[in-house]
Design a protein around this motif. Structure first.
Motif, mmCIF file in Angstrom:
data_model
loop_
_atom_site.group_PDB
_atom_site.id
_atom_site.type_symbol
_atom_site.label_atom_id
_atom_site.label_comp_id
_atom_site.label_asym_id
_atom_site.label_seq_id
_atom_site.Cartn_x
_atom_site.Cartn_y
_atom_site.Cartn_z
ATOM 1 N N VAL A 20 0.853 -1.185 0.000
ATOM 2 C CA VAL A 20 0.000 0.000 0.000
ATOM 3 C C VAL A 20 0.888 1.235 0.000
ATOM 4 C CG1 VAL A 20 -1.771 1.271 1.260
ATOM 5 C CG2 VAL A 20 -1.804 -1.225 1.253
ATOM 6 N N VAL A 21 0.721 2.099 -1.003
ATOM 7 C CA VAL A 21 1.457 3.351 -1.084
ATOM 8 C C VAL A 21 0.428 4.470 -1.160
ATOM 9 C CG1 VAL A 21 3.100 4.724 -2.412
ATOM 10 C CG2 VAL A 21 3.357 2.246 -2.293
ATOM 11 N N ARG A 22 0.505 5.371 -0.241
ATOM 12 C CA ARG A 22 -0.446 6.474 -0.216
ATOM 13 C C ARG A 22 -0.184 7.415 -1.388
ATOM 14 N NH1 ARG A 22 -3.692 6.115 4.020
ATOM 15 N NH2 ARG A 22 -2.891 5.172 5.906
ATOM 16 N N PRO A 23 -1.266 7.993 -1.957
ATOM 17 C CA PRO A 23 -1.098 8.892 -3.111
ATOM 18 C C PRO A 23 -0.129 10.040 -2.863
ATOM 19 C CG PRO A 23 -3.398 8.317 -2.848
ATOM 20 C CD PRO A 23 -2.669 7.753 -1.654
ATOM 21 N N TYR A 24 -0.110 10.607 -1.647
ATOM 22 C CA TYR A 24 0.807 11.729 -1.412
ATOM 23 C C TYR A 24 2.263 11.290 -1.441
ATOM 24 C CZ TYR A 24 1.005 10.285 3.528
ATOM 25 O OH TYR A 24 1.164 9.579 4.690
ATOM 26 N N ALA A 25 2.522 10.015 -1.204
ATOM 27 C CA ALA A 25 3.898 9.520 -1.312
ATOM 28 C C ALA A 25 4.305 9.435 -2.778
ATOM 29 C CB ALA A 25 4.033 8.157 -0.646
ATOM 30 N N VAL A 26 3.364 9.049 -3.639
ATOM 31 C CA VAL A 26 3.627 8.942 -5.068
ATOM 32 C C VAL A 26 3.907 10.322 -5.660
ATOM 33 C CG1 VAL A 26 2.602 8.313 -7.298
ATOM 34 C CG2 VAL A 26 2.264 6.834 -5.315
ATOM 35 N N THR A 27 3.204 11.343 -5.173
ATOM 36 C CA THR A 27 3.352 12.702 -5.708
ATOM 37 C C THR A 27 4.308 13.563 -4.888
ATOM 38 O OG1 THR A 27 1.467 13.531 -4.447
ATOM 39 C CG2 THR A 27 1.016 12.659 -6.663
ATOM 40 N N ARG A 28 4.952 12.955 -3.916
ATOM 41 C CA ARG A 28 5.875 13.660 -3.016
ATOM 42 C C ARG A 28 5.175 14.810 -2.291
ATOM 43 N NH1 ARG A 28 9.398 13.378 -7.868
ATOM 44 N NH2 ARG A 28 10.535 11.433 -7.661
ATOM 45 N N GLY A 29 3.949 14.561 -1.874
ATOM 46 C CA GLY A 29 3.199 15.531 -1.086
ATOM 47 C C GLY A 29 2.488 16.612 -1.866
ATOM 48 N N ARG A 30 2.597 16.587 -3.182
ATOM 49 C CA ARG A 30 1.962 17.633 -3.992
ATOM 50 C C ARG A 30 0.512 17.268 -4.296
ATOM 51 N NH1 ARG A 30 5.277 17.403 -8.959
ATOM 52 N NH2 ARG A 30 5.411 15.248 -8.306
ATOM 53 N N ALA A 31 -0.349 18.262 -4.261
ATOM 54 C CA ALA A 31 -1.767 18.039 -4.554
ATOM 55 C C ALA A 31 -2.183 18.613 -5.901
ATOM 56 C CB ALA A 31 -2.632 18.656 -3.454
ATOM 57 N N ARG A 32 -1.339 19.464 -6.484
ATOM 58 C CA ARG A 32 -1.652 20.089 -7.769
ATOM 59 C C ARG A 32 -0.498 19.883 -8.744
ATOM 60 N NH1 ARG A 32 -6.177 22.543 -6.619
ATOM 61 N NH2 ARG A 32 -6.478 23.817 -4.805
ATOM 62 N N PRO A 33 -0.847 19.718 -10.036
ATOM 63 C CA PRO A 33 0.217 19.555 -11.039
ATOM 64 C C PRO A 33 1.027 20.839 -11.206
ATOM 65 C CG PRO A 33 -1.961 19.557 -12.080
ATOM 66 C CD PRO A 33 -2.180 19.624 -10.606
ATOM 67 N N VAL A 34 2.291 20.696 -11.601
ATOM 68 C CA VAL A 34 3.137 21.870 -11.833
ATOM 69 C C VAL A 34 2.686 22.644 -13.055
ATOM 70 C CG1 VAL A 34 5.191 20.981 -10.678
ATOM 71 C CG2 VAL A 34 4.840 20.477 -13.086
ATOM 72 N N THR A 35 2.001 21.980 -13.962
ATOM 73 C CA THR A 35 1.465 22.639 -15.152
ATOM 74 C C THR A 35 0.209 21.896 -15.601
ATOM 75 O OG1 THR A 35 1.973 23.426 -17.380
ATOM 76 C CG2 THR A 35 2.902 21.314 -16.753
ATOM 77 N N GLY A 36 -0.741 22.611 -16.160
ATOM 78 C CA GLY A 36 -1.955 22.009 -16.708
ATOM 79 C C GLY A 36 -3.023 21.726 -15.668
ATOM 80 N N THR A 37 -4.242 21.464 -16.191
ATOM 81 C CA THR A 37 -5.359 21.121 -15.311
ATOM 82 C C THR A 37 -5.895 19.720 -15.591
ATOM 83 O OG1 THR A 37 -6.889 22.206 -16.835
ATOM 84 C CG2 THR A 37 -6.098 23.504 -14.954
ATOM 85 N N PHE A 38 -5.792 19.253 -16.816
ATOM 86 C CA PHE A 38 -6.113 17.885 -17.210
ATOM 87 C C PHE A 38 -7.540 17.436 -16.881
ATOM 88 C CE2 PHE A 38 -1.590 18.088 -15.896
ATOM 89 C CZ PHE A 38 -1.056 18.146 -17.164
ATOM 90 N N ASP A 39 -8.414 17.734 -17.816
ATOM 91 C CA ASP A 39 -9.793 17.273 -17.745
ATOM 92 C C ASP A 39 -9.809 15.749 -17.798
ATOM 93 O OD1 ASP A 39 -12.520 16.599 -19.011
ATOM 94 O OD2 ASP A 39 -12.695 18.720 -18.527
#
Length: 129
Positions: A20-39
């Motif tokens: 089990v890997v938590r999503p914030y570990a996969v994104t290194r704690g980031r909740a928003r992309p560095v670029t784009g919004t992605f529908d």
């Protein structure tokens, strides 16, 4: 759950749970992309075939690029990788910033909504799963 007799070993409550890997570990704690919004129905296509040698990419990044050798929607990527859409959006932002994927946003109509062909493409893609 701690195994009896050895506090250093861990035991799964359910043997089918897997790691089990938590999503914030996969994104290194980031909740928003560095670029784009992605529908959800934005279409993603890889620009390169092999990115395993790229430094700074996690296994999820490499999996997205591999999956997007064939055009995929953001929703399809999340479903294939069994990741939350928010996590996939953050990872896609990383890949777009490195120009490893291209994203085509849905075409809008005069009302700002995508036309029917976009919805048909998403439905066909979901049926193919």
């Amino acid at each position: 759950m701690i195994a009896q007799g050895d506090s250093a070993e861990h035991e799964w409550v359910d043997e089918h749970a897997g790691p089990v890997v938590r999503p914030y570990a996969v994104t290194r704690g980031r909740a928003r992309p560095v670029t784009g919004t992605f529908d959800l129905i934005s279409l993603v296509m890889a620009t390169r075939a092999d990115v395993a040698s790229e430094s700074g990419l996690g296994p999820e990044h490499v999996a997205i690029v591999g999956l997007c050798q064939r055009m995929q929607s953001v929703a399809e990527i999340a479903a294939h990788l069994d990741l939350p859409v928010g996590t996939v959006r953050v990872l896609l932002g990383d890949l777009v910033a490195r120009t490893l994927v291209q994203v085509r946003e849905p075409r809008g109509t005069t009302a700002g909504l995508p036309d029917d062909s976009v919805f048909e493409a998403v439905i066909n893609g979901l049926r193919a799963l």
